[in-house]
Enzyme design. Structure first.
Site, PDB file in Angstrom:
ATOM      1  N   TYR A 109       0.850  -1.140  -0.020  1.00  0.00           N
ATOM      2  CA  TYR A 109      -0.031   0.088   0.196  1.00  0.00           C
ATOM      3  C   TYR A 109       0.972   1.206  -0.067  1.00  0.00           C
ATOM      4  O   TYR A 109       1.890   1.391   0.698  1.00  0.00           O
ATOM      5  CB  TYR A 109      -1.013   0.069   1.164  1.00  0.00           C
ATOM      6  CG  TYR A 109      -1.703   1.233   1.145  1.00  0.00           C
ATOM      7  CD1 TYR A 109      -2.996   1.222   1.112  1.00  0.00           C
ATOM      8  CD2 TYR A 109      -1.176   2.498   1.928  1.00  0.00           C
ATOM      9  CE1 TYR A 109      -3.634   2.325   0.885  1.00  0.00           C
ATOM     10  CE2 TYR A 109      -2.009   3.558   1.961  1.00  0.00           C
ATOM     11  CZ  TYR A 109      -3.215   3.664   1.625  1.00  0.00           C
ATOM     12  OH  TYR A 109      -4.006   4.709   1.614  1.00  0.00           O
ATOM     13  N   GLU A 199      -3.134   7.685  -4.161  1.00  0.00           N
ATOM     14  CA  GLU A 199      -3.029   6.229  -3.615  1.00  0.00           C
ATOM     15  C   GLU A 199      -2.876   5.186  -4.692  1.00  0.00           C
ATOM     16  O   GLU A 199      -3.578   5.229  -5.688  1.00  0.00           O
ATOM     17  CB  GLU A 199      -4.356   5.989  -2.827  1.00  0.00           C
ATOM     18  CG  GLU A 199      -4.340   4.798  -1.986  1.00  0.00           C
ATOM     19  CD  GLU A 199      -5.780   4.524  -1.339  1.00  0.00           C
ATOM     20  OE1 GLU A 199      -5.723   4.602  -0.440  1.00  0.00           O
ATOM     21  OE2 GLU A 199      -6.738   4.292  -2.130  1.00  0.00           O
TER      22      GLU A 199
END
Ligand code: GDP
Ligand code: MN
Length: 394
Positions: A109, A199
């Site tokens: 992530y 992101e």
């Protein structure tokens, strides 16, 4: 303002962040044609909606043949996709992204967001990628790593090292280099495009050892849109609440809320104070609406229409401090809207400032039912009265 995944990936490409090759399609035929330009099978069919959690909701399908690709595309396109983030009614899918399949070895992530408490951007990295970062943060917070960006110096190479050298097992030197360069690129993108979020989840390492952004999410700070013309052109109005879209079209600051007292105010500060007054009166505001200091009669009319279109609204409080926006202009705008729409809810008006006498007279001489309050306290009392009445009538 949110971008779709395929739009975010186009921006990634521009900044040198590697992404899988892909094409957007709006029909099964287009999906088939898209796949011909790509290596494969396998391919991945991905619903393009402004919501995460698509994988678990059936909006991301890895397919191994043309028949499967056709089936997946026709399953996903044109229907609402329900995920954890969409609410039970889901979001209608107008387009899918067809991508070359990737052999995933590891999922990480990576994101850049604003940390308001520190008043600077923060890079968040975790080797527990693929799943929701909120879940990782709740269950194993030690796996969520942060590096704050000093806006005066920007992202520093040592910060990327701090993050990637925690990986266990440690990837090879070439892969580490790719990961670090990708982090730098994401930070540059975040600053250059006035993002509030950039992101990548998951950021993967392929079986071939390549770093690759498999998913992408970019939100642009609305206040930056004046200088982000290219980003603004990517705005997909189909994804928005229709009332929000209408307000935006007329330059009205409008945020829909859960209560039942509609409010129309000029000036953000007065709008906040008015929401407080509504709460003090024991009610909940249905919206925040600031028509702005220099609102025209037309804007007042549109603002009023937007409030009335919200079926939850049981009473409306209009609170205007006439300055550049004169009270008579406000009154005429409200009347113009009221003449078009059959108003069934009580309206409480508090006016003060420039041309207040004219404004009050216009309202009082109309055949519409307004309650004119002489100050904020009286307006609050009137709201309380209306709340009590509507409670009794239920
Ligand atoms: P999200 O659920 O909306 O965040 O959508 P993602 O784009 O993150 O996709 C969900 C999951 O699908 C990812 O975490 C991957 O595990 C998987 N996935 C996406 N693309 C590929 C691919 O090319 N190959 C494989 N094997 N899995 C993929
Ligand atoms: Mn994802």
């Amino acid at each position: 303002m949110k971008l779709h995944e395929y739009q975010a990936k186009d921006v990634f490409r521009k900044f040198g962040i590697p992404v899988p090759k892909g094409r957007v399609a709006t029909s099964v035929d287009e999906a088939v044609r898209a796949s011909q330009d790509l290596a494969g099978p396998s391919w991945v069919v991905k619903a393009q909606v402004h919501a995460g959690g698509r994988g678990k909701g059936g909006g991301v399908r890895v397919v191994k043949s043309l028949d499967e690709l056709k089936q997946a595309t026709s399953d996903i396109l044109g229907r609402p996709l329900v995920t954890k983030q969409t609410g039970p009614e889901g979001k209608k899918v107008h387009q899918v992204l067809i991508e070359e399949g990737v052999n995933i070895d590891r999922e990480f992530y990576l994101a850049v967001v604003i940390d308001r408490s520190k008043a600077r951007p923060v890079v968040i990295f975790s080797q527990a990628g693929g799943m929701e970062i909120e879940e990782v943060a709740a269950r194993s917070p030690e796996l969520v790593l942060k590096q704050f960006i000093d806006p005066k110096v920007g992202w520093m190479p040592f910060q990327a090292k701090n993050l990637v050298y925690t990986l266990d097992p440690l990837p090879g030197a070439e892969t580490l280099k790719e990961l670090m360069s990708l982090m730098g690129a994401l930070c540059r993108l975040f600053m250059a495009q006035d993002c509030s979020l950039a992101e990548i989840n998951p950021l993967v390492i392929t079986k071939e050892g390549k770093a690759l952004a498999i998913d992408g999410k970019i939100n642009i700070d609305d206040n930056g849109l004046v200088r982000q013309k290219e980003m603004k052109a990517l705005d997909d109005h189909r994804e928005k609440d229709p009332l929000d879209a209408k307000a935006e079209q007329y330059n009205i600051n409008y945020i829909r809320l859960n209560g039942n007292i509609g409010a129309m105010v000029n000036g953000a500060g007065l709008a906040m104070a008015t929401m407080d007054v509504i709460k003090l009166a024991g009610a909940e505001p249905a919206n925040f609406l600031d028509v702005g200091g220099g609102a025209s009669e037309e804007m007042v009319k549109k603002g009023f229409e937007i409030i009335l279109e919200d079926k939850n609204v049981k009473a409306i409080l209009i609170n205007i401090f006439g300055g550049i926006l004169r009270c008579d202009v406000l009154a005429r705008g409200v009347l113009a809207a009221a003449q078009k729409i059959d108003i069934k809810v009580p309206i409480i008006i508090r006016l003060e400032g420039t041309n207040v006498q004219e404004g009050r007279a216009i309202l009082q001489n109309s055949n519409l039912k307004f309650m004119v309050a002489k100050d904020m306290a009286e307006a609050a009392a009137m709201v309380t009265e209306q709340v009590k009445r509507s409670a009794q009538s239920v």
